[in-house]
Enzyme design. Structure first.
Site, short mmCIF file in Angstrom:
data_model
loop_
_atom_site.label_atom_id
_atom_site.label_comp_id
_atom_site.label_asym_id
_atom_site.label_seq_id
_atom_site.Cartn_x
_atom_site.Cartn_y
_atom_site.Cartn_z
N TYR A 106 0.85 -1.19 0.00
CA TYR A 106 0.00 0.00 0.00
C TYR A 106 0.89 1.25 0.00
O TYR A 106 1.86 1.33 0.76
CB TYR A 106 -0.89 0.03 1.26
CG TYR A 106 -1.58 1.36 1.46
CD1 TYR A 106 -2.85 1.58 0.91
CD2 TYR A 106 -0.97 2.40 2.16
CE1 TYR A 106 -3.48 2.80 1.05
CE2 TYR A 106 -1.60 3.63 2.31
CZ TYR A 106 -2.85 3.82 1.76
OH TYR A 106 -3.48 5.04 1.90
N GLU A 190 -3.62 7.45 -4.13
CA GLU A 190 -3.36 6.18 -3.46
C GLU A 190 -3.13 5.06 -4.47
O GLU A 190 -3.82 5.01 -5.50
CB GLU A 190 -4.60 5.86 -2.62
CG GLU A 190 -4.42 4.88 -1.51
CD GLU A 190 -5.72 4.75 -0.70
OE1 GLU A 190 -5.79 5.28 0.41
OE2 GLU A 190 -6.65 4.11 -1.21
#
Lengths: 378, 290
Positions: A106, A190
């Site tokens: 992530y 993101e």
């Protein structure tokens, strides 16, 4: 403003980030074509991923993302196009080559409201909801804060890469992501997951970009990403009229000036046993046309009654009263209960205007809320 | 003597010749605020209701000794206006402008802090010390001098609460709208500290809303540092997640920023939270009697 994954991936490509080969499709026929094109480009392709393009998180869990054999893509896309994900109908799919995943990470950049700084976060626990990771394994998320006068530095990127055990190649991804974030006035940028493939390549599996609405005036190139199909038509009409409107489930329409008071009014309706139909802020100005637009939207929504809660400051109560009268005139009257509360600037004048047309207006918010609940019950 | 502003505060208006700037300059003068200067580039030599207009903040401060600036310039110029005021070391800067890009405010906040200035807002109604001075856009007449401090993230909701306080016979020492944006110059805890130290304030009303966790931080601060009673109201209990409720900062993202979490934190800190504005006033009266 939220971007769809396929739009965010277009932005990623502009900044040189590696993404899976993919083509957006708006119909089953387009899915078929997309699959053909992908397999022409990559003859060894065996599977594709069909990803629903809707503005909600947790698409995978909700069944909106399917990995399928090339021959099944059409049939599966047909069921996806008929789906609703958390209330949003699926109109678009992103058809992508399936990636052979070895490991998922992530990487995300957003605003830390408390620190009043941009924050970069990374984790080796990618591919799942990062909020859940933050709950269950807070130590697995490495964070660094960006000094506004210096920007994101190489040593900070190293801190994150070593701290979260990211592959060394992710440095380029993080730099590009930060560039995307700052140059496009993002509120979020993101990559989740950032994928390392079975053959050792790093690739952005998903892309999430939200843009700060306040900054859209300097990003005309991004406006084409706005998707009217994703916005409630009433919300679009309200925006065009200069109102802030948000659709809710209930049946009591609320017209209020100011966001805080508008929320407090919804809460008071709920607290009194009613169900608010909407959030509506007519804003600080006193344009009667806004009031008319607001009433027309609520009428179309078939609410059982309308509550006005106006605290005049910059907003002048007499202008709101004029707006109510002109809305009633243009709509040929109204057949549902209307409860009006006006206090503040020019309230006496407003009351005169309304009384002349046989309309009562109170001055207590509490009374007005109980009144509209009583009148719309049953 | 209330907090932040009093009758000796010398106010400068940035954007004084604009529609909102000129209107509210007149309103502030009517309230008795000492507005000593205005700034609009290119309009030096003009005046508004006798208030001289200058080209730059530096010049205005030099000529008039202004020690507080209120900003009414459009969103795309607001960040620069705050920087200009901070460069001139105006100690108190109030930015009314709504819609300032969030990333613009990050370096601006940093600079303001390093200059030793205080910023209130952006996207706020300003502040008032009833009977002494008003540096903001709130209707002056609903306020009455007294001993209750009010801090709020919203505009009209504050007016509603102040109106209820005044009707209940509870005057206010100072009322400060801190703004509804994700990045604001002054937060709840900064003002709680000032009110706790202010000998003219007996109790504080804290008006919060969904989004962020400033209310939770305030609750922690209150539990540790405040002796004066605090009561609260949180708007947006019925707001759906993921939707920006008018204010740029009023949004529930994922599981953070919910009204429930804020109410729970405040209650745990001994701060009662009313369900409606009138109930907040009742809770306050109970606390004052106790």
């Amino acid at each position: 403003m939220k971007l769809h994954e396929f739009q965010a991936k277009e932005v990623f490509t502009k900044y040189g980030l590696r993404i899976p080969q993919g083509i957006p499709a708006f119909s089953v026929a387009e899915v078929k074509e997309a699959v053909q094109r992908l397999s022409q480009a990559n003859p060894s392709l065996q599977k594709v991923v069909l990803k629903s393009q809707v503005h909600v998180g947790g698409r995978g869990k909700a069944g909106g993302i399917k990995v399928v054999n090339l021959s099944d893509a059409e049939a599966v896309s047909e069921t996806l196009f008929g789906m609703d994900i958390k209330g949003l109908p699926v109109h678009k799919l992103l058809v992508e080559e399936a990636i052979n995943i070895a490991k998922e990470y992530y990487v995300g950049i957003t605003l830390d409201r408390n620190a009043r700084k941009t924050i970069l976060m990374a984790s080796s626990m990618g591919g799942v909801d990062i909020e859940e990771v933050a709950e269950s394994h807070p130590e697995a998320i490495i964070k660094v804060w960006v000094d506004p006068n210096i920007g994101l530095t190489d040593y900070q990127i190293k801190q994150v890469i070593y701290g979260a055990n990211l592959p060394a190649e992710s440095a380029g991804f993080i730099k590009a992501l930060y560039k995307i974030y700052t140059e496009n006035d993002c509120s979020i940028a993101e990559i989740n997951p950032l994928i390392v493939t079975a053959d050792g390549q790093v690739i952005a599996g998903d892309a999430k970009i939200d843009i700060d609405d306040n900054a859209l005036f300097r990003h005309s190139e991004l406006l084409s990403y706005q998707d009217p199909a994703e916005v409630d038509p009433n919300e679009l009409d309200a925006k065009a009229a200069g109102l802030t409107y948000i659709e809710l489930e209930g049946d009591i329409g609320c017209v209020v000036n100011g966001a805080g008071l508008a929320m407090a009014t919804m809460d008071a309706v709920k607290y009194g046993g009613g169900q608010p139909a909407n959030f509506l802020d007519i804003g600080g100005s006193s344009n009667p046309a806004k009031v008319t637009a607001a009433m027309k939207i609520l009428k179309r929504k078939n609410v059982k009654g309308i509550l006005f809660n106006i605290f005049g400051g910059i907003t002048r109560c007499d202008d709101v009263a004029k707006g109510i009268i002109s809305a009633l005139d243009s709509m040929g009257g109204i057949d549902i209960p209307l409860v009006i509360r006006l206090t503040g600037t020019n309230e006496e004048l407003a009351r005169e205007i309304l009384t002349a047309k046989g309309i009562n207006a109170g001055s207590s918010m509490t009374d007005a809320v109980s009144e509209i609940i009583k009148l719309t019950k049953g | 003597m209330a907090i932040l502003i009093d009758k000796y505060t010398r106010v400068l208006v940035q954007g004084i010749t604009g529609r909102d700037g000129s209107f509210h300059t007149r309103q502030m003068l009517d309230y008795g605020t000492s507005v000593v200067a205005g700034v609009t580039p290119g309009k030096k030599g003009q005046s508004l209701e006798g208030v001289p207009v200058f080209n730059t903040v530096q010049e205005a401060v030099h000529e008039t000794g202004a020690n507080c600036s209120i900003i009414f310039v459009p969103p795309r110029f607001a960040a620069d206006a705050v920087l200009e005021a901070a460069d001139a070391r105006v100690p108190l800067i109030i930015c009314i402008t709504e819609g300032v890009p969030v990333q613009d405010m990050i370096p601006v906040y940093d600079y303001v802090r390093k200059q030793g200035c205080r910023l209130i807002g952006p996207n706020c109604p300003g502040l008032i010390s009833p009977g002494a001075a008003k540096v903001g856009i709130m209707p002056g007449h609903i306020h009455t001098p007294g001993r209750i401090g009010v801090i709020s993230r919203s505009g009209t909701l504050t007016y509603e609460l102040v109106y209820q306080l005044t009707r209940a016979g509870l005057g206010q020492s100072s009322c400060v709208g801190i703004g509804g944006d994700p990045i604001i110059g002054t937060k709840f805890i900064d003002l709680l500290e000032l009110f706790e130290a202010d000998s003219d304030t007996d109790a504080v009303v804290l008006l919060g809303e969904i989004g962020g966790n400033d209310e939770e931080t305030a609750a922690e601060y209150i539990a540790k540092n405040m002796k004066k009673p605090v009561v609260s109201f949180i708007s947006g209990r019925t707001a759906p997640p993921g939707k920006r409720m008018g204010h740029a900062g009023a949004i529930i993202s994922g599981s953070s920023g919910t009204a429930e979490a804020k109410i729970e934190a405040l209650n745990a800190a001994g701060v009662p939270v009313g369900e409606t504005p009138p109930q907040v006033v009742e809770l306050l009266m109970e606390r004052l009697k106790a």
